[in-house]
Design a protein around this motif. Structure first.
Motif, PDB file in Angstrom:
ATOM      1  N   ASP A  56     -16.874  14.990 -12.837  1.00  9.30           N
ATOM      2  CA  ASP A  56     -16.617  16.036 -12.160  1.00  9.30           C
ATOM      3  C   ASP A  56     -15.008  16.280 -12.157  1.00  9.30           C
ATOM      4  O   ASP A  56     -14.421  17.188 -12.516  1.00  9.30           O
ATOM      5  CB  ASP A  56     -16.933  15.997 -10.708  1.00  9.30           C
ATOM      6  CG  ASP A  56     -18.606  16.715 -10.877  1.00  9.30           C
ATOM      7  OD1 ASP A  56     -19.015  17.056 -11.663  1.00  9.30           O
ATOM      8  OD2 ASP A  56     -19.195  16.121  -9.645  1.00  9.30           O
ATOM      9  N   TYR A  57     -14.414  15.001 -12.011  1.00 11.62           N
ATOM     10  CA  TYR A  57     -13.023  14.768 -12.153  1.00 11.62           C
ATOM     11  C   TYR A  57     -12.222  15.050 -13.233  1.00 11.62           C
ATOM     12  O   TYR A  57     -11.390  15.647 -13.565  1.00 11.62           O
ATOM     13  CB  TYR A  57     -12.636  13.487 -11.486  1.00 11.62           C
ATOM     14  CG  TYR A  57     -11.054  13.295 -11.536  1.00 11.62           C
ATOM     15  CD1 TYR A  57     -10.325  13.867 -10.452  1.00 11.62           C
ATOM     16  CD2 TYR A  57     -10.571  12.368 -12.468  1.00 11.62           C
ATOM     17  CE1 TYR A  57      -8.922  13.353 -10.537  1.00 11.62           C
ATOM     18  CE2 TYR A  57      -9.105  12.111 -12.581  1.00 11.62           C
ATOM     19  CZ  TYR A  57      -8.281  12.793 -11.634  1.00 11.62           C
ATOM     20  OH  TYR A  57      -7.051  12.664 -11.429  1.00 11.62           O
ATOM     21  N   ARG A  58     -13.136  14.677 -14.487  1.00  9.33           N
ATOM     22  CA  ARG A  58     -12.563  14.867 -16.008  1.00  9.33           C
ATOM     23  C   ARG A  58     -12.670  16.080 -16.187  1.00  9.33           C
ATOM     24  O   ARG A  58     -11.667  16.670 -16.815  1.00  9.33           O
ATOM     25  CB  ARG A  58     -13.359  14.019 -16.612  1.00  9.33           C
ATOM     26  CG  ARG A  58     -13.131  13.968 -18.258  1.00  9.33           C
ATOM     27  CD  ARG A  58     -13.648  12.917 -19.132  1.00  9.33           C
ATOM     28  NE  ARG A  58     -15.110  13.318 -19.178  1.00  9.33           N
ATOM     29  CZ  ARG A  58     -16.071  12.446 -18.324  1.00  9.33           C
ATOM     30  NH1 ARG A  58     -15.742  11.495 -17.605  1.00  9.33           N
ATOM     31  NH2 ARG A  58     -17.422  12.828 -18.601  1.00  9.33           N
TER      32      ARG A  58
ATOM     33  N   ALA B 198      -9.800  21.016 -17.650  1.00  9.66           N
ATOM     34  CA  ALA B 198      -9.528  22.637 -17.610  1.00  9.66           C
ATOM     35  C   ALA B 198      -7.844  22.746 -16.986  1.00  9.66           C
ATOM     36  O   ALA B 198      -7.400  23.785 -17.431  1.00  9.66           O
ATOM     37  CB  ALA B 198     -10.391  23.046 -16.144  1.00  9.66           C
ATOM     38  N   THR B 199      -7.459  21.835 -16.104  1.00  9.82           N
ATOM     39  CA  THR B 199      -5.983  22.055 -15.604  1.00  9.82           C
ATOM     40  C   THR B 199      -5.214  21.932 -16.676  1.00  9.82           C
ATOM     41  O   THR B 199      -4.316  22.826 -17.098  1.00  9.82           O
ATOM     42  CB  THR B 199      -5.757  21.136 -14.636  1.00  9.82           C
ATOM     43  OG1 THR B 199      -6.678  21.156 -13.419  1.00  9.82           O
ATOM     44  CG2 THR B 199      -4.495  21.427 -14.035  1.00  9.82           C
ATOM     45  N   ASN B 200      -5.278  20.898 -17.621  1.00  2.10           N
ATOM     46  CA  ASN B 200      -4.562  20.846 -18.968  1.00  2.10           C
ATOM     47  C   ASN B 200      -4.571  21.966 -19.761  1.00  2.10           C
ATOM     48  O   ASN B 200      -3.767  22.548 -20.410  1.00  2.10           O
ATOM     49  CB  ASN B 200      -5.051  19.301 -19.549  1.00  2.10           C
ATOM     50  CG  ASN B 200      -4.670  18.113 -18.730  1.00  2.10           C
ATOM     51  OD1 ASN B 200      -3.759  18.396 -17.949  1.00  2.10           O
ATOM     52  ND2 ASN B 200      -5.358  17.023 -18.858  1.00  2.10           N
ATOM     53  N   ALA B 201      -5.696  22.564 -20.064  1.00  2.00           N
ATOM     54  CA  ALA B 201      -6.117  23.428 -20.945  1.00  2.00           C
ATOM     55  C   ALA B 201      -5.217  24.880 -20.277  1.00  2.00           C
ATOM     56  O   ALA B 201      -4.439  25.447 -21.050  1.00  2.00           O
ATOM     57  CB  ALA B 201      -7.370  23.979 -21.017  1.00  2.00           C
ATOM     58  N   ARG B 202      -5.237  25.320 -19.111  1.00  2.00           N
ATOM     59  CA  ARG B 202      -4.290  26.136 -18.652  1.00  2.00           C
ATOM     60  C   ARG B 202      -3.054  25.989 -18.589  1.00  2.00           C
ATOM     61  O   ARG B 202      -2.338  26.930 -18.712  1.00  2.00           O
ATOM     62  CB  ARG B 202      -4.706  26.247 -16.966  1.00  2.00           C
ATOM     63  CG  ARG B 202      -6.156  27.195 -16.835  1.00  2.00           C
ATOM     64  CD  ARG B 202      -6.410  27.500 -15.370  1.00  2.00           C
ATOM     65  NE  ARG B 202      -6.425  26.526 -14.530  1.00  2.00           N
ATOM     66  CZ  ARG B 202      -7.466  25.880 -13.966  1.00  2.00           C
ATOM     67  NH1 ARG B 202      -8.599  26.237 -14.563  1.00  2.00           N
ATOM     68  NH2 ARG B 202      -7.424  24.804 -13.113  1.00  2.00           N
ATOM     69  N   ALA B 203      -2.470  24.707 -18.792  1.00  2.00           N
ATOM     70  CA  ALA B 203      -0.935  24.338 -18.705  1.00  2.00           C
ATOM     71  C   ALA B 203      -0.769  24.677 -20.138  1.00  2.00           C
ATOM     72  O   ALA B 203       0.576  25.045 -20.322  1.00  2.00           O
ATOM     73  CB  ALA B 203      -0.872  22.744 -18.517  1.00  2.00           C
TER      74      ALA B 203
END
Length: 210
Positions: free
Chosen positions: A166-168, A173-178
């Motif tokens: 879940d953390y990965r 997802a956060t890195n992709a948005r960035a």
């Protein structure tokens, strides 16, 4: 009235305690459990007796046990039992589980005080050692206990892997948005520079034509 006492994380362990509550009071415990974990609880309630000046059993006293999965709010146990009894449930999903106990007394004006003993075993149900001793040798009992502990370790490892997954997923997802945000900024910057260059070119061309 509902009072949450504390939060415990237990894996293949037992915890015994006692506490006090009024007749119209509910007390809850929060247990963080892996998936498919068996929990067995044993309770014994004593009621304050003014005549005896002590806590005594009362057959008319009933104990309400309610177990709810905190995230899904699914009710796993909801039963009213005698002053002394047991309850068992199996966690369907990993996460916090609320174990609440109260009495069947409904009057808000009751001044009855209850002493409640609670023993919670997290993990597979403990074997009946006394019964098994008549059928198996000491070595076989040790092997069985070892298998139970290995199964609990495996379940705990699975639970940790689920949390890591879940953390990965959240990190990816956060890195992709960035990344997409950075690309959008670069495109906007290029478009702005192109527009400014075009504007300056027209400005100097107009100046030259004059």
């Amino acid at each position: 009235m509902r009072v949450v006492l504390f939060s415990l994380f237990l894996a293949a362990t037992a915890r015994a305690l006692h506490f006090y509550l009024d007749a119209n009071q509910k007390r809850c415990f929060i247990e963080e459990l892996p998936t498919d974990t068996v929990v067995e609880g044993t309770y014994r309630a004593l009621e304050w007796s003014e005549g005896a000046q002590g806590y005594k059993p009362n057959p008319e006293l009933g104990i309400i046990v309610e177990v709810v999965e905190s995230e899904s709010e699914d009710v796993l146990v909801k039963t009213t039992g005698p002053p002394e009894g047991k309850f068992t449930f199996t966690s369907h999903d990993a996460g916090d589980h609320s174990i609440c106990l109260s009495t069947n007394y409904t009057s808000w004006f009751s001044h009855t005080h209850i002493r409640l003993y609670l023993d919670i075993v997290v993990g597979t149900t403990k074997p009946d050692v006394e019964h098994d001793r008549t059928h198996v040798s000491g070595l076989a009992a040790k092997v069985r206990d070892l298998n139970v502990k290995l199964e609990e370790i495996r379940r705990e490892q699975q639970y940790q892997r689920e949390r890591e997954a879940d953390y990965r997923d959240l990190s990816e997802a956060t890195n992709a948005r960035a990344v997409w945000y950075s690309i959008a900024q670069i495109i906007l910057l290029i478009a702005t520079c192109a527009w400014q260059l075009r504007h300056l070119k027209r400005f100097f061309e107009d100046r030259k034509s004059r």
